[in-house]
Design an enzyme around this catalytic site. Sequence first.
Site, PDB file in Angstrom:
ATOM      1  N   ASP A  81       0.848  -1.192   0.000  1.00 36.37           N
ATOM      2  CA  ASP A  81       0.000   0.000   0.000  1.00 36.37           C
ATOM      3  C   ASP A  81       0.892   1.253   0.000  1.00 36.37           C
ATOM      4  O   ASP A  81       1.871   1.320   0.764  1.00 36.37           O
ATOM      5  CB  ASP A  81      -0.854  -0.063   1.283  1.00 36.37           C
ATOM      6  CG  ASP A  81      -1.940   0.984   1.354  1.00 36.37           C
ATOM      7  OD1 ASP A  81      -2.418   1.424   0.295  1.00 36.37           O
ATOM      8  OD2 ASP A  81      -2.332   1.342   2.496  1.00 36.37           O
ATOM      9  N   HIS A 184      -7.947   9.455   4.838  1.00 36.35           N
ATOM     10  CA  HIS A 184      -7.350   8.468   5.736  1.00 36.35           C
ATOM     11  C   HIS A 184      -7.528   8.914   7.187  1.00 36.35           C
ATOM     12  O   HIS A 184      -7.497  10.106   7.478  1.00 36.35           O
ATOM     13  CB  HIS A 184      -5.841   8.361   5.479  1.00 36.35           C
ATOM     14  CG  HIS A 184      -5.497   7.780   4.148  1.00 36.35           C
ATOM     15  ND1 HIS A 184      -4.980   8.528   3.135  1.00 36.35           N
ATOM     16  CD2 HIS A 184      -5.571   6.517   3.684  1.00 36.35           C
ATOM     17  CE1 HIS A 184      -4.745   7.735   2.086  1.00 36.35           C
ATOM     18  NE2 HIS A 184      -5.101   6.518   2.395  1.00 36.35           N
ATOM     19  N   HIS A 212      -9.836   4.610  -0.637  1.00 36.20           N
ATOM     20  CA  HIS A 212      -8.948   4.658   0.539  1.00 36.20           C
ATOM     21  C   HIS A 212      -9.733   5.316   1.665  1.00 36.20           C
ATOM     22  O   HIS A 212     -10.732   5.988   1.419  1.00 36.20           O
ATOM     23  CB  HIS A 212      -7.695   5.478   0.218  1.00 36.20           C
ATOM     24  CG  HIS A 212      -6.692   4.695  -0.584  1.00 36.20           C
ATOM     25  ND1 HIS A 212      -5.419   4.443  -0.136  1.00 36.20           N
ATOM     26  CD2 HIS A 212      -6.802   4.091  -1.790  1.00 36.20           C
ATOM     27  CE1 HIS A 212      -4.776   3.713  -1.045  1.00 36.20           C
ATOM     28  NE2 HIS A 212      -5.595   3.495  -2.061  1.00 36.20           N
ATOM     29  N   ASN A 234      -9.896   0.123   1.196  1.00 31.08           N
ATOM     30  CA  ASN A 234      -8.803   0.108   2.167  1.00 31.08           C
ATOM     31  C   ASN A 234      -9.342   0.470   3.543  1.00 31.08           C
ATOM     32  O   ASN A 234     -10.073   1.466   3.695  1.00 31.08           O
ATOM     33  CB  ASN A 234      -7.740   1.137   1.767  1.00 31.08           C
ATOM     34  CG  ASN A 234      -6.900   0.669   0.607  1.00 31.08           C
ATOM     35  OD1 ASN A 234      -7.250  -0.281  -0.085  1.00 31.08           O
ATOM     36  ND2 ASN A 234      -5.790   1.336   0.390  1.00 31.08           N
TER      37      ASN A 234
HETATM   38  P1  13P Z   1      -8.339   4.141   7.105  1.00 35.14           P
HETATM   39  O1  13P Z   1      -7.214   3.946   8.091  1.00 35.14           O
HETATM   40  O2  13P Z   1      -8.935   5.504   7.172  1.00 35.14           O
HETATM   41  O3  13P Z   1      -9.365   3.057   7.201  1.00 35.14           O
HETATM   42  O4  13P Z   1      -7.688   4.053   5.640  1.00 35.14           O
HETATM   43  C1  13P Z   1      -6.801   3.037   5.343  1.00 35.14           C
HETATM   44  C2  13P Z   1      -6.208   3.269   4.008  1.00 35.14           C
HETATM   45  O5  13P Z   1      -6.795   3.894   3.146  1.00 35.14           O
HETATM   46  C3  13P Z   1      -4.883   2.697   3.736  1.00 35.14           C
HETATM   47  O6  13P Z   1      -4.387   3.047   2.488  1.00 35.14           O
END
Ligand code: 13P
Length: 285
Positions: A81, A184, A212, A234
């Site tokens: 990632d 995120h 994401h 994600n």
């Molecule tokens: P969150 O931690 O907000 O769930 O997002 C995770 C992410 O997008 C990792 O690339």
Amino acid sequence: MLFNLQQILELADAKRIAIGAFNVNTLQGIQAVLEAAEELKQPVILQYAPVHGAFIDLDLLGPIMVELAEKAKVPVCVHLDHGEELSVLHQALEIGFTSVMYDGSMLSYEENVAYTRLAVEMAAEYGASVEAEIGAMGREEFASLGEAQEGEAISGSYTDPDQAEDFVDETGVDALACSFGTVHGLYLTEPCLDFERIKEIRDRIGIPVVMHGGSGISAEDFGRCIACGVRKINYYTYMAKAGGEYVKEMLSRTEGPAFFHDISVWGKEAMKEEVKKAIQIFSDL
Ligand code: 13P
């Protein structure tokens, strides 16, 4: 069993569901994700983000991710990632990851295209897939490292459908991370998602859209995003928080000494429950 991203997202496309991509940085995280997926008999994506090198190195956790994914009874894609350097993509591919994300979203469009193309060439040698990103979803990738910036600050960087179409044509990536209102980390205000934008992008690019910042999105909004073409979601912050909060509660109920082996089991079980809840929503179970 190991699948690359393209193969696993084909399963999602056929069923019009999304596959959860959960970040792991401990053995307990890996166990939580794989046990949840096996109990629900659903495919899953196990991913490692280099920003988590602060907790554990890719060289240490990566081979364990690959080995346990190979042994799993459900399809598992092992994905890198937010790789911002081609060298870390190479490192992951050498370990046996079946998919890598090249994140050039902070570069100019031209540079992002040029480096993403190199990533696609490199991954092809390993039979691996590539996810890339245009638009931005907040640089604070994870709640533990700071709270996400929101609202107007990011709406200016939503993914442009015209540019998305050109980008996919020029690079040949397998999936595209797009910005349409998620960030995120922990949301400070109710997220407001641009569903029309997802649909338009998906229609134009013809490959799966990646969301994401899955933590904090309602079940209803997940459903709408999936209907519009999101196939990979994600998810990390709420999984880590579920583990941490449960450990906190159990410690407060513990009289006498606390033992780390108990903490690791409590954390794993609570993360597993959270992952199961997410997979049930993403798979419409
Ligand atoms: P969150 O931690 O907000 O769930 O997002 C995770 C992410 O997008 C990792 O690339």
